[in-house]
Design an enzyme around this catalytic site. Sequence first.
Site, PDB file in Angstrom:
ATOM      1  N   HIS A   7      -1.771   7.665   7.378  1.00 16.38           N
ATOM      2  CA  HIS A   7      -0.789   8.513   6.686  1.00 16.38           C
ATOM      3  C   HIS A   7      -1.443   9.825   6.232  1.00 16.38           C
ATOM      4  O   HIS A   7      -0.859  10.896   6.360  1.00 16.38           O
ATOM      5  CB  HIS A   7      -0.221   7.810   5.450  1.00 16.38           C
ATOM      6  CG  HIS A   7       0.921   6.889   5.719  1.00 16.38           C
ATOM      7  ND1 HIS A   7       2.090   7.295   6.335  1.00 16.38           N
ATOM      8  CD2 HIS A   7       1.100   5.569   5.441  1.00 16.38           C
ATOM      9  CE1 HIS A   7       2.922   6.258   6.420  1.00 16.38           C
ATOM     10  NE2 HIS A   7       2.349   5.211   5.894  1.00 16.38           N
ATOM     11  N   GLY A  56       0.837  -1.190   0.000  1.00 17.29           N
ATOM     12  CA  GLY A  56       0.000   0.000   0.000  1.00 17.29           C
ATOM     13  C   GLY A  56       0.872   1.241   0.000  1.00 17.29           C
ATOM     14  O   GLY A  56       2.049   1.185   0.376  1.00 17.29           O
ATOM     15  N   HIS A  79      -3.984   1.766   7.827  1.00 16.56           N
ATOM     16  CA  HIS A  79      -2.606   2.267   7.918  1.00 16.56           C
ATOM     17  C   HIS A  79      -2.410   3.449   6.962  1.00 16.56           C
ATOM     18  O   HIS A  79      -1.828   4.472   7.326  1.00 16.56           O
ATOM     19  CB  HIS A  79      -1.654   1.109   7.585  1.00 16.56           C
ATOM     20  CG  HIS A  79      -0.203   1.452   7.517  1.00 16.56           C
ATOM     21  ND1 HIS A  79       0.737   0.933   8.394  1.00 16.56           N
ATOM     22  CD2 HIS A  79       0.499   2.248   6.665  1.00 16.56           C
ATOM     23  CE1 HIS A  79       1.933   1.412   8.079  1.00 16.56           C
ATOM     24  NE2 HIS A  79       1.832   2.202   7.030  1.00 16.56           N
ATOM     25  N   GLU A  80      -2.946   3.311   5.729  1.00 18.22           N
ATOM     26  CA  GLU A  80      -2.770   4.383   4.738  1.00 18.22           C
ATOM     27  C   GLU A  80      -3.606   5.617   5.086  1.00 18.22           C
ATOM     28  O   GLU A  80      -3.160   6.750   4.867  1.00 18.22           O
ATOM     29  CB  GLU A  80      -3.129   3.891   3.327  1.00 18.22           C
ATOM     30  CG  GLU A  80      -2.389   2.660   2.824  1.00 18.22           C
ATOM     31  CD  GLU A  80      -0.883   2.742   2.936  1.00 18.22           C
ATOM     32  OE1 GLU A  80      -0.326   3.855   3.058  1.00 18.22           O
ATOM     33  OE2 GLU A  80      -0.242   1.683   2.915  1.00 18.22           O
ATOM     34  N   GLN A  90       2.980   9.887   1.521  1.00 19.56           N
ATOM     35  CA  GLN A  90       4.324   9.292   1.501  1.00 19.56           C
ATOM     36  C   GLN A  90       5.152   9.749   0.306  1.00 19.56           C
ATOM     37  O   GLN A  90       6.374   9.630   0.322  1.00 19.56           O
ATOM     38  CB  GLN A  90       4.220   7.759   1.503  1.00 19.56           C
ATOM     39  CG  GLN A  90       3.682   7.191   2.816  1.00 19.56           C
ATOM     40  CD  GLN A  90       3.513   5.690   2.733  1.00 19.56           C
ATOM     41  OE1 GLN A  90       2.517   5.210   2.213  1.00 19.56           O
ATOM     42  NE2 GLN A  90       4.484   4.937   3.213  1.00 19.56           N
ATOM     43  N   CYS A 135       6.320  -0.365   7.170  1.00 19.42           N
ATOM     44  CA  CYS A 135       5.924   0.843   6.451  1.00 19.42           C
ATOM     45  C   CYS A 135       7.061   1.247   5.534  1.00 19.42           C
ATOM     46  O   CYS A 135       8.219   1.264   5.949  1.00 19.42           O
ATOM     47  CB  CYS A 135       5.639   1.952   7.465  1.00 19.42           C
ATOM     48  SG  CYS A 135       5.205   3.520   6.712  1.00 19.42           S
ATOM     49  N   LEU A 136       6.734   1.582   4.284  1.00 20.28           N
ATOM     50  CA  LEU A 136       7.778   2.008   3.345  1.00 20.28           C
ATOM     51  C   LEU A 136       8.458   3.284   3.818  1.00 20.28           C
ATOM     52  O   LEU A 136       9.586   3.565   3.417  1.00 20.28           O
ATOM     53  CB  LEU A 136       7.176   2.215   1.951  1.00 20.28           C
ATOM     54  CG  LEU A 136       6.624   0.942   1.279  1.00 20.28           C
ATOM     55  CD1 LEU A 136       5.932   1.302  -0.027  1.00 20.28           C
ATOM     56  CD2 LEU A 136       7.720  -0.084   1.036  1.00 20.28           C
TER      57      LEU A 136
HETATM   58 ZN    ZN Z   1       3.136   3.299   5.818  1.00 16.56          ZN
END
Ligand code: ZN
Length: 178
Positions: A137, A46, A133-134, A51, A91-92
């Site tokens: 963000h 995702g 989670h997104e 991000q 998480c990226l």
């Molecule tokens: Zn993340």
Amino acid sequence: MTRLTILEYPDPRLRTKATPVAEVDARLRTLIDDMLESMYVAKGVGLAATQVNVHKRLLVADVSEEKNTPLVFVNPEVLSREEIGTMQEGCLSVPGFYEDVNRAHRIRVKATGRDGKTFEMDAEGLLAVCVQHEIDHLDGKLFVDYLSELKRNRIRRKLEKDQRQRVTDSAPGRAPAF
Ligand code: ZN
């Protein structure tokens, strides 16, 4: 398609609260395609617009094994949450760290798609966790915010120290990163 740069914790831009998307136009569709490409390259499941330093309410996801089921959520909204459980998250934007987080494992979500049409869908398991989670963000929140201050500070110091040497790919068998 363009591979976008993914911001990394503790970059303060990750704390920006995203504003609603007014219209799904050609420019937004280009951004969607670039975000999907960037997510696949980074081996994430995702990615939120926050991000990639675009502060609009948009996220993409693909939790399929084959990576052939891209999902797009513009102006996403969680309508209901059930079955709170624990899942290990990565998480990226926090590369290399995986921690247990409690979230609903069954949700109903409303959003607008890449075609500009509004839809509702039920999501469970990994997809349910990923969408929450997104959306965090988009609200300027990171999964490390659910951890103890001690743990969060340790992660921050490690990432600050290691800015250039981190491996962003999640190795096979590791928990998903989004
Ligand atoms: Zn993340």
